[in-house]
Scaffold this active site. Structure first.
Site, PDB file in Angstrom:
ATOM      1  N   TRP A 320       0.836  -1.207   0.000  1.00  0.00           N
ATOM      2  CA  TRP A 320       0.000   0.000   0.000  1.00  0.00           C
ATOM      3  C   TRP A 320       0.866   1.250   0.000  1.00  0.00           C
ATOM      4  CZ3 TRP A 320      -0.403   4.210   3.199  1.00  0.00           C
ATOM      5  CH2 TRP A 320      -1.519   5.027   3.039  1.00  0.00           C
ATOM      6  N   HIS A 321       2.008   1.180   0.688  1.00  0.00           N
ATOM      7  CA  HIS A 321       2.856   2.361   0.803  1.00  0.00           C
ATOM      8  C   HIS A 321       3.596   2.690  -0.485  1.00  0.00           C
ATOM      9  CE1 HIS A 321       2.157   1.967   5.135  1.00  0.00           C
ATOM     10  NE2 HIS A 321       2.580   3.205   5.237  1.00  0.00           N
ATOM     11  N   GLY A 322       3.796   1.744  -1.342  1.00  0.00           N
ATOM     12  CA  GLY A 322       4.502   2.059  -2.577  1.00  0.00           C
ATOM     13  C   GLY A 322       4.685   0.850  -3.470  1.00  0.00           C
TER      14      GLY A 322
END
Length: 474
Positions: A320-322
């Site tokens: 989700w973060h990258g």
């Protein structure tokens, strides 16, 4: 446009507040929707249509899920799955297409060209909000919003649009319909916003300059202690940057009559990784808990399946973060640590001296930020080798001493500000003073404190050339 900009502080926000509060009650949602779309268009005019499309998709899906939920559960589930496919499909296409293409090229030796799509700002946040809306209707926890303007406002509400917190529909469903002017709430909103602005501009930006200098140096030029100082600087930067922005979002929400959830609660005072993730990015952690971990079975189906669920959740959390493997490794790193704590390590460390508990937590968190900040895995590995003295670099040098002595005051301020020490001091020591002193503090000292933060932040922004926002890319 970011909250920590002169354009936002002295043009957009005052004009928006004025228009909003002089508008008739029936027009307030429309006014807020228009200014939210304008705010988004300032940085992403092309992707306004995408955000509106997401709102429309979930508006109609929500109505049909509710229609079939009690009459035909299978149809309701099919509609829900349709909603999830559309939302996840949009997020995957824009955020992960190139990541998937590059991964396939490496694994299969193909030569597919990346799409090089620009990432729509805030897509990870508003996509999770729209998915939770449909899921909660299916679960019977909320009723569908029949007014499309109100739902579009929920999706596009500018205070929390681009960086959260992730606000669930049920949290503000009532406030989307009825919001009354509340001077106390408005005043609290201003205070929270100013604190967030100070955290972002005065603290995060300044310590970020130190990390930026250290990160841009050749690994051969770094001493061991410089490498540790650098990752400490980054850990403080990302906390004050993101929590500052979250505070500003919560404060802005209160100014317009909304109560958003707190997103950070002094995570660096934690004594375990499990506790840390109850205090860091709270809205994301609870989202994954309620919509992924628990539906997978949580800890109800035995230890092996519990560990499987943890790894799934933390792998997705990292992704989700990258769109990069370092984020996946970062997420799995925490999955492993939490699994170890659940297996019995948590019971052991709870018996230790609190100093050792904090030391353990801070050590593993600092290592995690190395995984997080270096998208190039080999660069991150090289940096970690320097930290642990495995690259034959000096323990310290003149450069480290310079960085340390020129930043020691800032570091002390940051360390104090990352704890509830000031809050505790105000509510214990000052509350025991005479009525005269308490009155002076409440009516002169505290207002002056907020005013000085605003003035110093403004002065910094007037001459600032370094004002990044780390979570824009998420």
């Amino acid at each position: 446009m970011v909250f920590s900009s002169l354009t936002f502080l002295f043009f957009f926000l005052p004009i928006t507040l004025f228009i909003y509060y002089v508008s008739p009650k029936k027009m307030k949602n429309i006014v807020l929707l228009i200014v939210s779309l304008f705010f988004y268009a300032w940085g992403e005019p092309i992707y306004i249509a995408l955000m509106i499309f997401s709102a429309c998709v979930d508006y109609f899906h929500g109505l049909f899920i509710h229609k079939y939920r009690l009459k035909n559960r299978l149809k309701a589930k099919v509609v829900l799955i349709s909603s999830l496919i559309v939302n996840i499909g949009i997020l995957t296409f824009f955020k992960y297409a190139d990541f998937l293409i590059d991964s396939v090229n490496v694994l299969l030796g193909t030569g597919m060209d990346p799409l090089h799509l620009s990432l729509p700002i805030g897509i990870s946040f508003y996509t999770f909000q729209t998915m939770s809306y449909s899921i909660d209707i299916y679960r019977g926890q909320v009723l569908p919003q029949k007014n499309p303007i109100a739902l579009a406002l929920y999706v596009s509400l500018f205070p929390q649009l681009i960086a959260g917190p992730i606000v669930r529909y049920q949290t503000i469903a009532e406030e989307l319909q009825r919001r009354e002017w509340n001077p106390s709430q408005f005043s609290d909103g201003i205070k929270i916003f100013i604190i967030g602005l100070g955290k972002k501009v005065l603290l995060a930006n300044n310590i970020g300059l130190l990390w930026n200098d250290i990160q841009n140096q050749s690994p051969t030029e770094l001493s061991v202690l410089t490498a540790w100082l650098g990752i400490i600087a980054f850990s403080l930067q990302i906390y004050f940057d993101f929590s500052g922005y979250s505070d500003m979002a919560v404060g802005l929400g209160k100014m317009f009559g909304f109560n958003f959830p707190r997103n950070f609660h002094y995570p660096y005072i934690s004594k375990s990784v499990t506790e840390f993730w109850r205090r860091w990015h709270i809205s994301l952690g609870t989202w994954f808990r309620d919509y992924v971990y628990i539906p997978l079975g949580g800890s109800r189906k035995g230890k092996l399946l519990n560990y499987r669920n943890l790894f799934i959740v933390w792998g997705i959390t990292g992704l989700w973060h990258g769109a990069s493997w370092n984020f996946v490794l970062w997420g799995l790193y925490f999955g492993v640590l939490i699994a170890i704590e659940k297996a019995g390590w948590l019971n052991i460390i709870r018996k230790m001296n609190p100093v050792f508990q904090h030391a353990y937590l801070l050590f593993v968190i600092l290592i995690s930020w190395v995984l997080f900040v270096f998208e190039d895995f080999m660069a991150g590995l090289e940096y970690a080798k320097i930290m642990f003295g495995l690259s034959m670099n000096n323990l310290y040098d003149a450069q480290f001493l310079y960085y340390f002595y020129t930043h020691i005051v800032l570091l002390i301020i940051l360390l104090i500000a990352s704890t509830p020490a000031l809050f505790t001091f105000r509510h214990t020591y000052i509350s025991k003073q005479s009525k005269t002193i308490i009155s002076f503090v409440e009516h002169v000292g505290i207002p002056s404190y907020y005013l000085w933060i605003l003035l110093l932040s403004t002065a910094y922004l007037v001459d600032a050339s370094y004002n990044p926002f780390l979570y824009f890319r998420f």
